[in-house]
Write an enzyme that holds these catalytic residues in place. Structure first.
Site, PDB file in Angstrom:
ATOM      1  N   GLY A  52      24.523   4.208  -8.074  1.00 53.16           N
ATOM      2  CA  GLY A  52      24.164   4.930  -6.716  1.00 53.16           C
ATOM      3  C   GLY A  52      23.580   3.994  -5.707  1.00 53.16           C
ATOM      4  O   GLY A  52      23.711   2.932  -5.919  1.00 53.16           O
ATOM      5  N   GLY A  89      22.037  12.420  -4.769  1.00 47.55           N
ATOM      6  CA  GLY A  89      21.093  11.415  -3.667  1.00 47.55           C
ATOM      7  C   GLY A  89      21.290  11.790  -2.234  1.00 47.55           C
ATOM      8  O   GLY A  89      21.201  13.146  -1.706  1.00 47.55           O
ATOM      9  N   GLY A 100      11.712   2.817  12.848  1.00 49.61           N
ATOM     10  CA  GLY A 100      10.954   3.390  11.892  1.00 49.61           C
ATOM     11  C   GLY A 100      10.237   2.473  11.164  1.00 49.61           C
ATOM     12  O   GLY A 100      10.802   1.515  10.415  1.00 49.61           O
ATOM     13  N   ILE A 128      11.885   1.344   4.284  1.00 47.05           N
ATOM     14  CA  ILE A 128      13.084   0.505   4.657  1.00 47.05           C
ATOM     15  C   ILE A 128      12.713  -0.395   5.466  1.00 47.05           C
ATOM     16  O   ILE A 128      12.991  -1.509   5.443  1.00 47.05           O
ATOM     17  CB  ILE A 128      14.341   1.360   4.655  1.00 47.05           C
ATOM     18  CG1 ILE A 128      14.516   2.238   3.663  1.00 47.05           C
ATOM     19  CG2 ILE A 128      15.432   0.611   5.088  1.00 47.05           C
ATOM     20  CD1 ILE A 128      15.538   3.094   3.542  1.00 47.05           C
ATOM     21  N   GLY A 129      12.214   0.053   7.072  1.00 46.90           N
ATOM     22  CA  GLY A 129      11.981  -0.893   8.138  1.00 46.90           C
ATOM     23  C   GLY A 129      11.229  -2.102   7.719  1.00 46.90           C
ATOM     24  O   GLY A 129      11.409  -3.111   8.067  1.00 46.90           O
ATOM     25  N   MET A 135      11.699  10.439  -2.170  1.00 41.42           N
ATOM     26  CA  MET A 135      12.818   9.845  -2.496  1.00 41.42           C
ATOM     27  C   MET A 135      12.722   8.545  -3.356  1.00 41.42           C
ATOM     28  O   MET A 135      12.633   7.803  -2.667  1.00 41.42           O
ATOM     29  CB  MET A 135      13.661   9.657  -1.201  1.00 41.42           C
ATOM     30  CG  MET A 135      13.975  11.048  -0.618  1.00 41.42           C
ATOM     31  SD  MET A 135      15.131  10.990   0.644  1.00 41.42           S
ATOM     32  CE  MET A 135      15.871  12.707   1.009  1.00 41.42           C
ATOM     33  N   LEU A 136      12.609   8.612  -4.537  1.00 44.20           N
ATOM     34  CA  LEU A 136      12.251   7.534  -5.592  1.00 44.20           C
ATOM     35  C   LEU A 136      13.027   7.591  -6.550  1.00 44.20           C
ATOM     36  O   LEU A 136      13.243   8.416  -7.261  1.00 44.20           O
ATOM     37  CB  LEU A 136      10.799   7.298  -5.740  1.00 44.20           C
ATOM     38  CG  LEU A 136       9.798   7.262  -4.545  1.00 44.20           C
ATOM     39  CD1 LEU A 136       8.224   7.411  -5.134  1.00 44.20           C
ATOM     40  CD2 LEU A 136       9.869   5.867  -3.968  1.00 44.20           C
ATOM     41  N   HIS A 180      -8.317 -12.867 -18.973  1.00 43.27           N
ATOM     42  CA  HIS A 180      -8.573 -13.793 -17.860  1.00 43.27           C
ATOM     43  C   HIS A 180      -7.849 -15.186 -17.908  1.00 43.27           C
ATOM     44  O   HIS A 180      -7.647 -15.512 -19.026  1.00 43.27           O
ATOM     45  CB  HIS A 180     -10.045 -14.049 -17.795  1.00 43.27           C
ATOM     46  CG  HIS A 180     -10.759 -14.922 -17.018  1.00 43.27           C
ATOM     47  ND1 HIS A 180     -11.002 -14.789 -15.781  1.00 43.27           N
ATOM     48  CD2 HIS A 180     -10.986 -16.560 -17.034  1.00 43.27           C
ATOM     49  CE1 HIS A 180     -11.256 -15.821 -14.984  1.00 43.27           C
ATOM     50  NE2 HIS A 180     -11.223 -16.710 -15.969  1.00 43.27           N
TER      51      HIS A 180
END
Ligand code: NAI
Length: 459
Positions: free
Chosen positions: A39, A142, A178, A182-183, A312-313, A438
């Site tokens: 996809g 999708g 945007g 994505i941007g 949308m993940l 640690h």
């Protein structure tokens, strides 16, 4: 040909659902129109963008960041073609991996476009042509990039994330429409490789939907990196000319640039699925509505992932695929939407799980806040990567962890612990009393959890 279950779409939602169904003994088919499986996420989304984010970060570090470690290098050169080739090889290895998993699990794969022809039946057209029937169908088709009025994607100078993963030269000036995930991720790639990056965002803040502390801190850090942000900017048009593109914004002069990346959200892929033939309607946003078991209004037809309302993940789609199939086979299947992490793979990374402060305030839930800065963490200092913090929100009465928000080095890995804590119904004290090695970045999570009760040690 008939199958117990037909999955339409082989993205993370679809292919994982198909594998889980095969594990549970169903005779499964998966229909995918692209030659590669995986996809958007594998082919033109999560994986190639992370490959480029890694490469561009190394290039950027080599240019500037290594000096502080006492590492000097000679003339730095970018081989963009090699960088893109490595990205393509990463994608190819993973898509072939999914094909291997299909073979291993005896999943029948059809390469073509699926269209419902009537209840319980569909046809496949493309490289493979078939008429198929099944008792159960999962729609996992999708999403695709959303466009905005006046901006037409031409794939040359005005494109979406797919094009921005493969520019064949570094744009001198990239305009991103945007300031969402994505941007900022792809904007970071090209900024590091040398582009001037202008980001036009309609809202008055970047990364809408995130805890506002995160969004403010990210804005501050990204501005310092060189992003040229214009918030409250409404893009009204963009056109391609011969050797440049021009973007029009309400109240601003036109902006000339070499490339435009349109990153204004995504739309569900429900066109041409033949939903009419089974009497299934989409909502106003073109999405398919489902109940908690991912059943649509049509018996035997389920939907998961980006085609249904919600985030949308990829990992949300995967979990929905598994829950949907387990419910079909066993009668039980569940997704806890309060424990789904979201990550922005910028530098520093940004990661969140559970409720934001704004959501808790709106719901009238009283909470305590614990916060710890990476600056006070030994490992972050050793890495030379100290920007950011961990914030944990816990219920005032019960101390139960309600949300965690991280901006800083490896935030995307650190959030896993917080997601598990929320899933297990842990209290902030449970995290605080768990021993954290640690020196690790994870100690910041422990310290933030201690901070919920006002007792951080190192700050
Ligand atoms: P987004 O919804 O994250 O951001 C879109 C931005 O565009 C918003 O800030 C919105 O206010 C702005 N916008 C909308 N119309 C505009 C206009 N006319 N002018 C200026 N600004 C405008 O969508 P994005 O970044 O396209 O991502 C799509 C989906 O893909 C998201 O759901 C995201 O979660 C997912 N994704 C997730 C990734 C991850 O998990 N790391 C990576 C990439 C995408």
């Amino acid at each position: 040909m008939t199958h117990d279950l037909i999955v339409i779409g082989a993205g993370p939602g679809g292919y994982v659902a198909a594998i889980r169904a095969a594990q549970l003994g169903l005779n499964v088919a998966c229909i995918e129109r692209e030659p590669e499986l995986g996809g958007t996420c594998l082919r033109v989304g999560c994986i190639p963008s992370k490959a480029l984010l890694e490469s561009s970060e190394l290039y950027h570090e080599a240019g500037d960041g290594l000096k502080k470690h006492g590492v000097k290098i000679g003339k730095l050169e970018l081989d963009l073609a090699a960088m893109l080739k490595r990205k393509d090889a990463t994608v190819s290895a993973l898509t072939k991996g999914v094909a291997g998993l299909f073979k291993k699990n005896n999943i029948t794969r059809y390469e073509g476009t699926a269209t419902f022809t009537g209840k319980g039946a569909l046809k496949v057209e493309g490289k493979d042509n078939a008429e198929l029937t099944a008792k159960h169908f999962i729609i996992a088709t999708g999403s695709k990039p959303a466009t905005i009025p006046g901006v037409e994607l031409d794939g040359k100078r005005i494109g979406c994330s797919t094009e921005a993963l493969s520019y064949d030269e570094v744009p001198e000036h990239l305009v991103v429409i945007g300031a969402g995930v994505i941007g900022l991720e792809l904007g970071s790639v090209w900024l590091r490789l040398g582009s001037k990056v202008t980001v036009l965002e309609y809202m008055d803040h970047i990364l809408p939907g995130l805890d506002s502390d995160l969004s403010k801190e990210a804005h501050k850090l990204f501005k310092k990196q060189g992003f040229d942000f214009h918030l409250g900017s409404k893009v009204t048009g963009a056109k391609s000319l011969k050797d440049k593109a021009v973007v029009s914004v309400d109240g601003m002069d036109d902006i000339e640039c070499d490339q435009v990346l349109v990153a204004t959200g995504r739309w569900a892929n429900t066109d041409n699925l033949g939903l009419d033939a089974i009497g299934l309607e989409t909502n106003k946003r073109g999405q398919i509505e489902v109940n908690e078991h991912f059943e649509t209004a049509v018996e035997g037809v389920y939907a998961i992932g980006d085609v249904i309302p919600g985030l949308m993940l990829a990992h949300k789609a995967e979990d929905e695929g598994v829950a949907c199939v387990e419910h079909i086979v066993t009668g039980v299947g569940h997704v806890n939407y309060d424990a789904i992490p979201g990550i922005v793979y910028t530098h520093p990374e940004i990661a969140s799980v559970g409720k934001t402060e704004q959501e808790l305030q709106t719901a009238g839930i009283e909470y305590n806040v614990g916060k710890f800065n990476f600056m006070a963490n030994g490992r972050a200092r050793a890495l030379g990567d100290t920007a950011g913090w961990v914030k944990i929100l816990a219920d005032k009465q019960t101390d139960r962890v309600l949300g965690a928000h991280i901006i800083g080095p490896r935030a995307g890995d650190l959030i896993a612990e917080c997601a598990v804590a929320i899933e297990f119904g842990a209290s902030a004290e449970d995290i605080a009393r768990s021993c954290h090695a640690h020196p690790t970045l994870a100690e910041c999570v422990k310290e933030a959890a201690l901070g919920v009760a006002g007792r951080t040690i190192h700050m």
